[in-house]
Scaffold this active site. Structure first.
Site, short mmCIF file in Angstrom:
data_model
loop_
_atom_site.label_atom_id
_atom_site.label_comp_id
_atom_site.label_asym_id
_atom_site.label_seq_id
_atom_site.Cartn_x
_atom_site.Cartn_y
_atom_site.Cartn_z
N HIS A 6 -10.10 -9.76 6.18
CA HIS A 6 -11.24 -8.97 6.64
C HIS A 6 -12.42 -9.23 5.70
O HIS A 6 -12.22 -9.43 4.49
CB HIS A 6 -10.85 -7.49 6.61
CG HIS A 6 -11.84 -6.57 7.24
ND1 HIS A 6 -12.98 -6.14 6.57
CD2 HIS A 6 -11.89 -5.98 8.46
CE1 HIS A 6 -13.67 -5.34 7.36
NE2 HIS A 6 -13.03 -5.22 8.52
N LEU A 20 -4.97 -0.44 -2.37
CA LEU A 20 -6.15 -0.32 -3.23
C LEU A 20 -7.34 0.11 -2.40
O LEU A 20 -7.72 -0.54 -1.42
CB LEU A 20 -6.43 -1.65 -3.93
CG LEU A 20 -7.46 -1.62 -5.07
CD1 LEU A 20 -7.24 -2.81 -6.00
CD2 LEU A 20 -8.90 -1.64 -4.56
#
Length: 336
Positions: free
Chosen positions: A227, A123
């Site tokens: 992240h 994505l």
């Protein structure tokens, strides 16, 4: 959202160059992206209910300009061409009668437990488009695609989130563990994996469990941590009933989220109905994610939906985006 085709190679390549590393499913390599598009086209051309090693690539297109501004991927069954490796976090408990103490040690064990599951990944939304719920449109359209082609996907589904990457593009987890065995920095290993697959992990990675206490603090601190740019994606997955179940990525230590396919919220709450009216929707209408079509004809967009006794009404703009008319069948799920 629509199925990708060969003409989408250039915009996919341009977006891949913006990912910043650690994004295995969208490598900045034309040959790899071409292979993905060809593999997706083959999967979209096969109209049967056999579950096999399929890849489907979807893209987000600006209906006004025709520009491709986002993408995502669906893998029907991982671990078929080569093993699907994860580290499983576990605990070993030992007790010393003489010392009257119990010792608990966290361990990482190389695992292929998730083989056979489906995967949603790849994505990416162009940085210039991160407003208006487009990230949610990309993410949730995948689940409507799965619902429409349920027999082509497994009973378990996973999503790997990118782990922590430092300012230099390196991975503290890789540097503290795998990098010591491979003689490669993270960027080289990640790029090799994106293009050639991770069979080299099977060839070179030690098979015995790793005690996390033996890793440097920099590596321990990022185990199972996404992240910073992936925190919103993690929340979206949690809203869909995914959970972190002690599996992490072998490269960067990012969390792997899993769910039962039929209990994914968008799949579970979606409804299929015929269109009985195309009309302006009043205050009782719901802003919904709507899809129609199968395989290469699959499209998804936001639209206003109103339930009627014998079907649903859809607003004219939504009907135009989806190219549907009265009598066509759509699948819809409320926006949340």
């Amino acid at each position: 959202m629509r199925a990708a085709h060969a003409g989408d190679l250039q915009p996919l390549y341009e977006m891949a160059k913006l990912t910043g590393g650690g994004f295995t499913n969208l490598p900045a390599d034309r040959t790899s992206l071409t292979d993905k598009l060809e593999r997706s086209d083959a999967a979209l051309s096969r109209d049967d209910n056999m579950i096999t090693d399929d890849l489907f690539v979807l893209v987000l297109e600006n209906a006004e300009t025709g520009e491709v501004r986002g993408t995502c991927q669906l893998f029907s069954q991982v671990g078929q061409k080569w093993p699907f490796y994860s580290y499983r976090i576990g605990t070993l408990t030992q007790h010393s009668q003489e010392l009257k103490r119990t010792f608990r040690a966290d361990m990482l064990t190389l695992s292929t437990d998730l083989e056979g599951a489906s995967e949603v990944g790849g994505l990416f939304l162009h940085p210039g488009e991160r407003a208006g719920g487009l990230g949610l449109l990309i993410a949730r359209s995948r689940y409507l695609f799965i619902r429409e082609h349920r027999a082509r996907f497994g009973d378990r589904i996973l999503a790997e989130l990118r782990g922590v990457i430092d300012e230099a593009g390196g991975s503290p987890f890789w540097d503290g563990l795998a990098g010591r065995f491979f003689g490669m920095n993270f960027q080289d290993a990640d790029g090799f994996n994106a293009i050639h697959g991770n069979q080299f992990i099977a060839d070179l990675m030690p098979k015995h469990p790793i005690y996390t206490a033996m890793l440097p603090e920099s590596a321990r601190a990022v185990i199972g941590i996404p992240h910073p740019s992936g925190r919103a994606a993690m929340r979206m997955l949690e809203n869909e009933h995914f959970k972190f179940d002690s599996y992490i990525d072998i490269f960067d230590g990012g969390p792997t989220m899993t769910a039962e396919t039929d209990k994914v919220r968008s799949i579970m709450e979606a409804r299929t109905a015929p269109i009985v009216a195309i009309a302006k929707i009043g205050g009782d209408g719901a802003k919904s994610l709507v899809s129609t079509g199968r395989l290469g004809d699959f499209v998804a967009a936001y639209a206003q939906i109103e339930n009627r006794v014998d079907g649903v009404a859809i607003d004219p703009q939504g009907a135009a985006l989806l190219d549907v008319k009265i009598g066509d069948t759509i699948t819809h799920v409320s926006r949340w």
